[in-house]
Design a protein around this motif. Structure first.
Motif, PDB file in Angstrom:
ATOM      1  N   LYS A   1       0.844  -1.188   0.000  1.00 16.99           N
ATOM      2  CA  LYS A   1       0.000   0.000   0.000  1.00 16.99           C
ATOM      3  C   LYS A   1       0.885   1.245   0.000  1.00 16.99           C
ATOM      4  CE  LYS A   1      -4.222  -1.820   2.027  1.00 16.99           C
ATOM      5  NZ  LYS A   1      -5.288  -1.624   3.027  1.00 16.99           N
ATOM      6  N   PRO A   2       0.548   2.230  -0.819  1.00 17.23           N
ATOM      7  CA  PRO A   2       1.345   3.460  -0.803  1.00 17.23           C
ATOM      8  C   PRO A   2       1.097   4.251   0.477  1.00 17.23           C
ATOM      9  CG  PRO A   2      -0.579   3.733  -2.212  1.00 17.23           C
ATOM     10  CD  PRO A   2      -0.568   2.292  -1.775  1.00 17.23           C
ATOM     11  N   THR A   3       2.052   5.094   0.833  1.00 16.79           N
ATOM     12  CA  THR A   3       1.869   5.987   1.979  1.00 16.79           C
ATOM     13  C   THR A   3       0.756   6.981   1.681  1.00 16.79           C
ATOM     14  OG1 THR A   3       4.227   5.756   2.451  1.00 16.79           O
ATOM     15  CG2 THR A   3       3.054   7.546   3.552  1.00 16.79           C
ATOM     16  N   SER A   4       0.720   7.434   0.431  1.00 15.84           N
ATOM     17  CA  SER A   4      -0.373   8.291  -0.030  1.00 15.84           C
ATOM     18  C   SER A   4      -0.525   8.108  -1.528  1.00 15.84           C
ATOM     19  CB  SER A   4      -0.093   9.769   0.302  1.00 15.84           C
ATOM     20  OG  SER A   4       1.087  10.223  -0.349  1.00 15.84           O
ATOM     21  N   GLY A   5      -1.636   8.606  -2.063  1.00 14.33           N
ATOM     22  CA  GLY A   5      -1.938   8.406  -3.465  1.00 14.33           C
ATOM     23  C   GLY A   5      -2.798   7.171  -3.665  1.00 14.33           C
ATOM     24  N   GLN A   6      -3.152   6.913  -4.909  1.00 14.63           N
ATOM     25  CA  GLN A   6      -4.079   5.813  -5.195  1.00 14.63           C
ATOM     26  C   GLN A   6      -3.800   5.198  -6.556  1.00 14.63           C
ATOM     27  OE1 GLN A   6      -8.403   6.501  -6.031  1.00 14.63           O
ATOM     28  NE2 GLN A   6      -8.725   5.322  -4.156  1.00 14.63           N
ATOM     29  N   VAL A   7      -4.075   3.890  -6.642  1.00 12.85           N
ATOM     30  CA  VAL A   7      -4.047   3.167  -7.909  1.00 12.85           C
ATOM     31  C   VAL A   7      -5.418   2.563  -8.134  1.00 12.85           C
ATOM     32  CG1 VAL A   7      -3.055   1.233  -9.181  1.00 12.85           C
ATOM     33  CG2 VAL A   7      -1.590   2.628  -7.712  1.00 12.85           C
ATOM     34  N   SER A   8      -5.939   2.720  -9.335  1.00 12.37           N
ATOM     35  CA  SER A   8      -7.206   2.062  -9.678  1.00 12.37           C
ATOM     36  C   SER A   8      -7.037   1.295 -10.978  1.00 12.37           C
ATOM     37  CB  SER A   8      -8.345   3.085  -9.811  1.00 12.37           C
ATOM     38  OG  SER A   8      -8.082   4.001 -10.852  1.00 12.37           O
ATOM     39  N   ILE A   9      -7.748   0.167 -11.066  1.00 14.85           N
ATOM     40  CA  ILE A   9      -7.775  -0.642 -12.285  1.00 14.85           C
ATOM     41  C   ILE A   9      -9.221  -0.782 -12.714  1.00 14.85           C
ATOM     42  CG2 ILE A   9      -7.247  -2.876 -13.332  1.00 14.85           C
ATOM     43  CD1 ILE A   9      -4.951  -3.196 -11.401  1.00 14.85           C
ATOM     44  N   ASP A  10      -9.491  -0.329 -13.922  1.00 13.61           N
ATOM     45  CA  ASP A  10     -10.849  -0.367 -14.478  1.00 13.61           C
ATOM     46  C   ASP A  10     -11.845   0.322 -13.534  1.00 13.61           C
ATOM     47  OD1 ASP A  10     -12.625  -0.935 -16.506  1.00 13.61           O
ATOM     48  OD2 ASP A  10     -13.068  -2.952 -15.804  1.00 13.61           O
ATOM     49  N   GLY A  11     -11.412   1.424 -12.954  1.00 14.37           N
ATOM     50  CA  GLY A  11     -12.282   2.244 -12.117  1.00 14.37           C
ATOM     51  C   GLY A  11     -12.405   1.816 -10.672  1.00 14.37           C
ATOM     52  N   THR A  12     -11.758   0.707 -10.287  1.00 18.10           N
ATOM     53  CA  THR A  12     -11.843   0.212  -8.915  1.00 18.10           C
ATOM     54  C   THR A  12     -10.497   0.383  -8.217  1.00 18.10           C
ATOM     55  OG1 THR A  12     -13.497  -1.431  -9.530  1.00 18.10           O
ATOM     56  CG2 THR A  12     -12.314  -1.803  -7.469  1.00 18.10           C
ATOM     57  N   ALA A  13     -10.509   0.966  -7.028  1.00 12.49           N
ATOM     58  CA  ALA A  13      -9.271   1.183  -6.281  1.00 12.49           C
ATOM     59  C   ALA A  13      -8.624  -0.149  -5.926  1.00 12.49           C
ATOM     60  CB  ALA A  13      -9.556   1.981  -5.016  1.00 12.49           C
ATOM     61  N   VAL A  14      -7.312  -0.239  -6.095  1.00 12.52           N
ATOM     62  CA  VAL A  14      -6.566  -1.445  -5.743  1.00 12.52           C
ATOM     63  C   VAL A  14      -6.278  -1.415  -4.244  1.00 12.52           C
ATOM     64  CG1 VAL A  14      -4.422  -2.730  -6.068  1.00 12.52           C
ATOM     65  CG2 VAL A  14      -5.538  -1.644  -8.029  1.00 12.52           C
TER      66      VAL A  14
END
Length: 256
Positions: free
Chosen positions: A57-70
């Motif tokens: 998990k990142p300290t901050s920020g976000q990753v999403s795949i096909d509109g869903t947060a990882v």
């Protein structure tokens, strides 16, 4: 955007000081694209790959795949490592069936699916062998077949060919490209090898170190089938090399 990486930061505390592994990493990936990450040792390539795959998990920020947060790993996103990860007590066929067992696919169906993907990677005659009986390149083919058998949406590959000899490595690069085209897999691939990245990638993400951040995202405008000896290939390889070795203060965010 199919995979959206937004403002990803990774820090940790060491000796009462904050160490930054990744700083404000942002870029996007379209469905079906083949992306290569390159950069110096310690720039966070594998860390970034593991964040997109849901293992970190990142300290901050976000990753999403096909509109869903990882938020965690998924059977829809499969990681392939340099060390193959095969179970030595299982046959090749049973290794490929492993993920299908997790998905509770019926036994007869598992066998047919596993055979299909072993055929695809050229291991039709190796079904009943054990991993120890195979060369390194063949073991990596088994790992690729096992990953494909669960029909993932995304393949994550962390220097999968790094331990192989040059001839085997080049053959597997060609095979991997053909498979990815046939199956339309979105693929994220970490490598130290600039020529490998130019041969494989639709986009090359070049990371800088200390802290790890995006130096450039380079779109590769060449045919899918690439000739390593062609003038176009050598030109693009040299451009990537130039950007790779730019000083941080001269960095470009995008080079097309």
């Amino acid at each position: 955007m199919y995979i959206d990486i937004k403002n990803v930061n990774v820090t940790f505390e060491e000796n009462n000081t904050t160490q930054t592994v990744l700083e404000d990493v942002s870029f996007g990936i379209e469905k079906g694209e083949f992306i290569c990450f390159i950069g110096p040792s310690g720039c966070g390539k594998s860390t970034l790959l593991n964040i997109v795959a849901g293992f970190l998990k990142p300290t901050s920020g976000q990753v999403s795949i096909d509109g869903t947060a990882v938020e965690q790993p998924s059977i829809d996103y499969v990681m392939i490592f340099q060390n193959y990860g095969l179970l030595p007590w299982r046959t090749v066929l049973k290794n490929v069936e492993l993920g299908l067992e997790t998905k509770k696919i019926p036994k007869n169906q598992r066998r047919e699916i596993a055979k299909k993907y072993l055929d695809m990677v050229g291991l039709t005659e190796a079904f009943n062998k054990r991993p120890i009986q195979l060369s390194g390149g063949m073991q990596q083919r088994v790992a690729i077949a096992r990953a494909l058998a669960v029909e993932p949406e995304v393949l994550f590959m962390d220097e999968p060919f790094g331990a192989l000899d040059a001839i085997t490595r080049m053959k597997l690069q060609e095979d991997l490209l053909q498979i990815c085209r046939q199956t339309n897999k979105t693929t994220l691939f970490v490598t130290h090898d600039i020529e490998e990245a130019v041969f494989l990638a639709d986009q090359i993400v070049i990371l800088d170190a200390n802290p790890g951040r995006v130096k450039s995202v380079m779109k590769i405008h060449m045919p899918k089938h690439r000739d390593r000896t062609s003038d176009d290939f050598i030109y693009v390889r040299d451009k990537v090399y130039d950007v790779f070795h730019m000083k941080s203060e001269d960095k470009v965010e995008y080079y097309i």
